[in-house]
Write a protein that holds these residues in place. Sequence first.
Motif, mmCIF file in Angstrom:
data_model
loop_
_atom_site.group_PDB
_atom_site.id
_atom_site.type_symbol
_atom_site.label_atom_id
_atom_site.label_comp_id
_atom_site.label_asym_id
_atom_site.label_seq_id
_atom_site.Cartn_x
_atom_site.Cartn_y
_atom_site.Cartn_z
ATOM 1 N N ASN A 285 10.954 9.000 -12.169
ATOM 2 C CA ASN A 285 12.187 8.210 -12.136
ATOM 3 C C ASN A 285 13.336 9.210 -12.271
ATOM 4 N N ASP A 286 13.355 10.160 -11.315
ATOM 5 C CA ASP A 286 14.180 11.356 -11.499
ATOM 6 C C ASP A 286 15.677 11.098 -11.344
ATOM 7 N N PRO A 287 16.474 11.671 -12.251
ATOM 8 C CA PRO A 287 17.922 11.554 -12.130
ATOM 9 C C PRO A 287 18.522 12.731 -11.351
ATOM 10 N N LEU A 288 19.612 12.458 -10.652
ATOM 11 C CA LEU A 288 20.505 13.534 -10.194
ATOM 12 C C LEU A 288 21.763 13.362 -11.036
ATOM 13 N N ILE A 289 22.080 14.377 -11.842
ATOM 14 C CA ILE A 289 23.189 14.273 -12.794
ATOM 15 C C ILE A 289 24.375 15.073 -12.235
ATOM 16 N N ILE A 290 25.491 14.394 -12.014
ATOM 17 C CA ILE A 290 26.627 15.048 -11.359
ATOM 18 C C ILE A 290 27.778 15.153 -12.361
ATOM 19 N N LEU A 291 28.130 16.392 -12.708
ATOM 20 C CA LEU A 291 29.193 16.616 -13.689
ATOM 21 C C LEU A 291 30.549 16.706 -12.991
ATOM 22 N N GLU A 292 31.627 16.527 -13.768
ATOM 23 C CA GLU A 292 32.953 16.475 -13.149
ATOM 24 C C GLU A 292 33.377 17.800 -12.536
ATOM 25 N N ASP A 293 32.715 18.907 -12.936
ATOM 26 C CA ASP A 293 33.083 20.204 -12.346
ATOM 27 C C ASP A 293 32.258 20.527 -11.095
ATOM 28 N N ALA A 294 31.414 19.609 -10.654
ATOM 29 C CA ALA A 294 30.505 19.896 -9.526
ATOM 30 C C ALA A 294 31.271 20.029 -8.213
ATOM 31 N N SER A 295 30.678 20.752 -7.276
ATOM 32 C CA SER A 295 31.203 20.735 -5.910
ATOM 33 C C SER A 295 30.894 19.351 -5.340
ATOM 34 N N MET A 296 31.945 18.649 -4.899
ATOM 35 C CA MET A 296 31.758 17.267 -4.436
ATOM 36 C C MET A 296 30.902 17.222 -3.166
ATOM 37 N N ASP A 297 31.118 18.172 -2.259
ATOM 38 C CA ASP A 297 30.330 18.190 -1.017
ATOM 39 C C ASP A 297 28.850 18.324 -1.335
ATOM 40 N N LEU A 298 28.561 19.258 -2.235
ATOM 41 C CA LEU A 298 27.161 19.493 -2.589
ATOM 42 C C LEU A 298 26.565 18.261 -3.268
ATOM 43 N N ALA A 299 27.320 17.667 -4.178
ATOM 44 C CA ALA A 299 26.811 16.502 -4.915
ATOM 45 C C ALA A 299 26.464 15.363 -3.951
#
Length: 507
Positions: A285-299
């Motif tokens: 039940n894997d999460p992808l965790i996206i932080l506010e400093d992430a590259s938006m394109d990559l996320a």
Amino acid sequence: MTFLILLLTEPIKPVTMSTQENTIAPAAIEPGQNGKPLHLHCYVAGRKINTENKLSVNSPYDRRLIGTVTLAGIKETNEAVEAALKGGKTLNRYERYSVLDKTRQLLIKRKEEIASLISAESGLAIREARYETGRAHDVLMFAAMECLKDDGQVFSCDISPSGKSRKIITLREPLKLAVAITPFNHPLNQVVHKIAPAIASGTPVILKPSEKTPLTAIRLVEFLYEAGLPPYMLSVLLGPTSEVAEQLVKDNRIDLVSFTGSVAVGKHIASTAGYKKVILELGGNDPLIILEDASMDLAVTLAAEGSFRNSGQRCTAVKRILVQESIREVFTKRFVEKAKEYTCGDPADPATVVGTVIDEPAAIYLEEVTKKAVAQGATILLGGRRKGALLEPTVITDVPRNAQMIVEESFGPLAPILGFKDIDDAIALSNATAFGLSSGVVTNNMEHAIRFVKELKVGTVNINEVPGYRVENSPFGGIKDSGLGIKEGVIEAIKCFSFIKTFSIPW
Ligand code: NAP
């Protein structure tokens, strides 16, 4: 601190073979010759089984008959065990290398035919099926390479005050017999990930593939015989669960059961296998965790690739997208646009990005968990419609943390988005399910990345990658309900399919 990630930013890509090896025949649209259904058999140590009992395999997309398999019963199950234990020619390391390498070459030669078969019986898009043949190629290549290595160790004994002038040396020996039980979601790769390490170890194996995708598995077994594998080393059986799978699991002549599949069946096997080694690769039940400093394109790219590749039917698919509240709105907008590129349709059409899920009941289950989430306040932003086993890639937002699709495994192209406040909240939310397979974290902050590596209760943490990223010989496997922490991947699996003997000599 800025996190310079140079190597880990690529989304999953198909493995490319060398130009010379990758020369393929024109696309074979249908699995059998002239588009006719294939009629395959189970094999007991190389001998085709002939019984009245047949399994029909139909396309999840349009229900046409893809093939049939002549099934085994309790008699053939017993014969397969006896044939393996009786044994035959023992292959040396070079001969094992050679069988695996010839199988790899057969796979290259017949890549398009195998890809068509995977796609036809599983409903996976043909581009995914081609990608899977590339992965299986790598498994065979790495397993063949391992045959040429010896991981023996030498321990000098004169290293303590009570020591002696002796040396202890380790040897790896094959098991008497192993059983490999595989799921439907990668009809070729799940099978080769067990059979190739078994052969590399010199351990005879009985394969019990999924009855939903048996044709690809049987074809692989035929390749291995053609490549020179002594028949006693491999049998492939399908038939009533109580006469085949359950008999094999309970049989005390067998040293190891290597199982990949659902938590329910895995735990049942653990409770019935008795005194033998058990490897369990279970749900996720894997999460992808996206932080506010992430590259938006990559996320956005990782979220879409992770959620929708293989129709979302990977144990390591992204099943929960956790996004920091401060960027949730922007991310969601961009993600919905990206998700529109993942068009679903006829799996045989090269333009199709997402094929069906495994069957209509699976699609109905996914539709129902989506409806339940909506009843709890979630909103469908894209997709959600179903036709037979074809379910549109579905983006859902405002999903409550206790929704069934968040707490349990939903094996399909669903992409639920949940917000989190800060890193403590993200870690707690991520660890809140019974599963612990893998995870992905998108961030440009090294300190944050390291915190997640340390605090997520999972088998794998991929920074700036999808949870499913791996190479075929790296250790792979989960904890909690996802597995017992015993790893697979070619090198670790070879260790499981063998045991270490030590001997010591005066020195
Ligand atoms: P499944 O229903 O558990 O079936 C897996 C295999 O177990 C099939 O070959 C099945 O045979 C067999 N089986 C069924 N009942 C059995 C019994 N009582 N004793 C022994 N064997 C039995 O799983 P699935 O639906 O095919 O696969 C999807 C699941 O696999 C998902 O939960 C997914 O997360 C998991 N998975 C995990 C990993 C990992 O590495 N962690 C990788 C891929 C998939 P029949 O087909 O004949 O019923």
